[in-house]
Design a protein around this motif. Structure first.
Motif, PDB file in Angstrom:
ATOM      1  N   LEU A   1      42.555  39.823  36.016  1.00  0.00           N
ATOM      2  CA  LEU A   1      41.936  39.187  36.671  1.00  0.00           C
ATOM      3  C   LEU A   1      43.829  37.920  38.153  1.00  0.00           C
ATOM      4  O   LEU A   1      44.509  37.960  37.078  1.00  0.00           O
ATOM      5  CB  LEU A   1      41.650  37.786  36.964  1.00  0.00           C
ATOM      6  N   ARG A   2      43.648  38.901  38.892  1.00  0.00           N
ATOM      7  CA  ARG A   2      44.922  38.272  40.028  1.00  0.00           C
ATOM      8  C   ARG A   2      44.450  37.587  41.237  1.00  0.00           C
ATOM      9  O   ARG A   2      44.024  37.592  41.735  1.00  0.00           O
ATOM     10  CB  ARG A   2      45.482  39.384  40.105  1.00  0.00           C
ATOM     11  N   THR A   3      45.128  35.919  40.305  1.00  0.00           N
ATOM     12  CA  THR A   3      44.845  35.146  41.413  1.00  0.00           C
ATOM     13  C   THR A   3      46.144  34.222  41.797  1.00  0.00           C
ATOM     14  O   THR A   3      47.079  34.609  41.435  1.00  0.00           O
ATOM     15  CB  THR A   3      43.977  33.361  40.678  1.00  0.00           C
ATOM     16  N   ILE A   4      45.553  33.634  42.988  1.00  0.00           N
ATOM     17  CA  ILE A   4      47.443  32.369  43.804  1.00  0.00           C
ATOM     18  C   ILE A   4      46.668  31.597  43.253  1.00  0.00           C
ATOM     19  O   ILE A   4      45.518  30.877  43.417  1.00  0.00           O
ATOM     20  CB  ILE A   4      47.034  32.998  45.547  1.00  0.00           C
ATOM     21  N   GLY A   5      47.967  30.635  42.340  1.00  0.00           N
ATOM     22  CA  GLY A   5      47.672  29.281  42.102  1.00  0.00           C
ATOM     23  C   GLY A   5      47.709  28.734  42.845  1.00  0.00           C
ATOM     24  O   GLY A   5      47.941  28.506  44.120  1.00  0.00           O
ATOM     25  N   ARG A   6      46.743  27.700  43.619  1.00  0.00           N
ATOM     26  CA  ARG A   6      45.880  26.408  44.122  1.00  0.00           C
ATOM     27  C   ARG A   6      47.045  25.716  44.959  1.00  0.00           C
ATOM     28  O   ARG A   6      47.089  25.415  45.921  1.00  0.00           O
ATOM     29  CB  ARG A   6      44.817  26.400  43.961  1.00  0.00           C
ATOM     30  N   LYS A   7      48.632  25.426  43.709  1.00  0.00           N
ATOM     31  CA  LYS A   7      49.133  24.202  43.961  1.00  0.00           C
ATOM     32  C   LYS A   7      50.558  25.382  44.526  1.00  0.00           C
ATOM     33  O   LYS A   7      51.331  24.634  44.748  1.00  0.00           O
ATOM     34  CB  LYS A   7      49.270  23.557  42.311  1.00  0.00           C
ATOM     35  N   SER A   8      50.595  26.242  43.296  1.00  0.00           N
ATOM     36  CA  SER A   8      51.991  26.590  43.619  1.00  0.00           C
ATOM     37  C   SER A   8      51.955  28.150  44.313  1.00  0.00           C
ATOM     38  O   SER A   8      52.814  28.429  45.105  1.00  0.00           O
ATOM     39  CB  SER A   8      51.763  27.778  41.994  1.00  0.00           C
ATOM     40  N   GLY A   9      50.711  28.349  44.657  1.00  0.00           N
ATOM     41  CA  GLY A   9      50.430  29.674  45.885  1.00  0.00           C
ATOM     42  C   GLY A   9      51.461  30.769  45.136  1.00  0.00           C
ATOM     43  O   GLY A   9      51.144  31.969  45.992  1.00  0.00           O
ATOM     44  N   GLU A  10      51.521  30.626  44.287  1.00  0.00           N
ATOM     45  CA  GLU A  10      52.322  32.680  43.191  1.00  0.00           C
ATOM     46  C   GLU A  10      51.243  33.342  42.704  1.00  0.00           C
ATOM     47  O   GLU A  10      49.622  32.437  41.926  1.00  0.00           O
ATOM     48  CB  GLU A  10      53.201  32.201  42.439  1.00  0.00           C
ATOM     49  N   GLU A  11      50.830  34.523  42.355  1.00  0.00           N
ATOM     50  CA  GLU A  11      50.264  35.069  42.328  1.00  0.00           C
ATOM     51  C   GLU A  11      50.123  34.766  40.372  1.00  0.00           C
ATOM     52  O   GLU A  11      51.074  34.510  39.445  1.00  0.00           O
ATOM     53  CB  GLU A  11      50.016  36.403  42.077  1.00  0.00           C
ATOM     54  N   ARG A  12      49.131  34.776  40.419  1.00  0.00           N
ATOM     55  CA  ARG A  12      48.719  34.444  38.733  1.00  0.00           C
ATOM     56  C   ARG A  12      47.858  35.276  38.479  1.00  0.00           C
ATOM     57  O   ARG A  12      47.114  35.815  38.787  1.00  0.00           O
ATOM     58  CB  ARG A  12      47.556  33.126  38.132  1.00  0.00           C
ATOM     59  N   THR A  13      48.077  36.157  36.894  1.00  0.00           N
ATOM     60  CA  THR A  13      47.473  37.043  36.518  1.00  0.00           C
ATOM     61  C   THR A  13      46.819  36.642  34.804  1.00  0.00           C
ATOM     62  O   THR A  13      47.347  35.693  34.355  1.00  0.00           O
ATOM     63  CB  THR A  13      48.438  38.009  35.680  1.00  0.00           C
ATOM     64  N   THR A  14      45.456  36.856  34.766  1.00  0.00           N
ATOM     65  CA  THR A  14      44.798  36.835  33.411  1.00  0.00           C
ATOM     66  C   THR A  14      43.578  37.914  33.058  1.00  0.00           C
ATOM     67  O   THR A  14      43.281  38.339  33.481  1.00  0.00           O
ATOM     68  CB  THR A  14      43.590  35.156  33.395  1.00  0.00           C
ATOM     69  N   PRO A  15      43.905  38.100  31.357  1.00  0.00           N
ATOM     70  CA  PRO A  15      43.209  39.049  30.964  1.00  0.00           C
ATOM     71  C   PRO A  15      41.379  38.589  30.918  1.00  0.00           C
ATOM     72  O   PRO A  15      41.594  37.122  30.226  1.00  0.00           O
ATOM     73  CB  PRO A  15      43.465  39.790  29.910  1.00  0.00           C
ATOM     74  N   VAL A  16      40.810  39.151  31.654  1.00  0.00           N
ATOM     75  CA  VAL A  16      39.114  38.850  31.349  1.00  0.00           C
ATOM     76  C   VAL A  16      38.192  39.449  30.784  1.00  0.00           C
ATOM     77  O   VAL A  16      38.182  40.732  31.495  1.00  0.00           O
ATOM     78  CB  VAL A  16      38.548  37.930  31.900  1.00  0.00           C
TER      79      VAL A  16
END
Length: 150
Positions: free
Chosen positions: A45-60
């Protein structure tokens, strides 16, 4: 639908810290090679950090939805709080996923009511572990539907 699940007051300890970041990176590499994780079909899952604005990746782990969508659960292993990626999806539901060797643009929608109950039954039948996570916490574990965008 809205992302409106509040944190609970009890639950298991939520995994976090440097070790969890390392484990997530390792699992992401394994998922990109094979698509499975702890017996689950898995995606990144590639989300955009709600505070940082940076891309975050999480395996789910994911489960097939009735309409060709993918279902994921914001379980945090039964912790009282939702995982960070849940709040990132709430802030920006237009995200990307890496699955089966390709990147797909999707829209995340939290399921509620009868639609959630039906999805929950499918998920817990396929993986009873999620029913165990639900027993650990007093928050209703959010079920998120990932729908491909045109």
């Amino acid at each position: 639908m809205s992302f409106d699940t509040k944190a609970g007051t009890r639950g298991a300890r939520q995994p976090k810290g440097r070790l969890m970041l390392w484990v997530n990176r390792l699992m992401a590499r394994r998922i990109r090679r094979g698509g499975k994780f702890m017996g689950f079909d898995a995606l990144i899952l590639r989300t955009i950090g709600r505070k940082s604005g940076e891309e975050r990746t999480t395996p789910v782990g994911w489960f097939p939805g009735a309409d060709g969508s993918r279902l994921i659960v914001a379980s945090a292993a039964g912790a009282p709080g939702n995982p960070a990626w849940y709040y990132n999806l709430a802030a920006n539901p237009e995200v990307r996923i890496d699955v089966d060797g390709e990147t797909i643009e999707v829209r995340a929608e939290q399921l509620h009511g009868a639609e959630r109950a039906e999805a929950w039954d499918l998920i817990t039948a396929a993986s009873p572990r999620f029913a165990e996570y639900q027993v650990k916490t007093d928050r209703e574990l959010p079920v998120i539907k990932l729908v491909p965008r045109p």
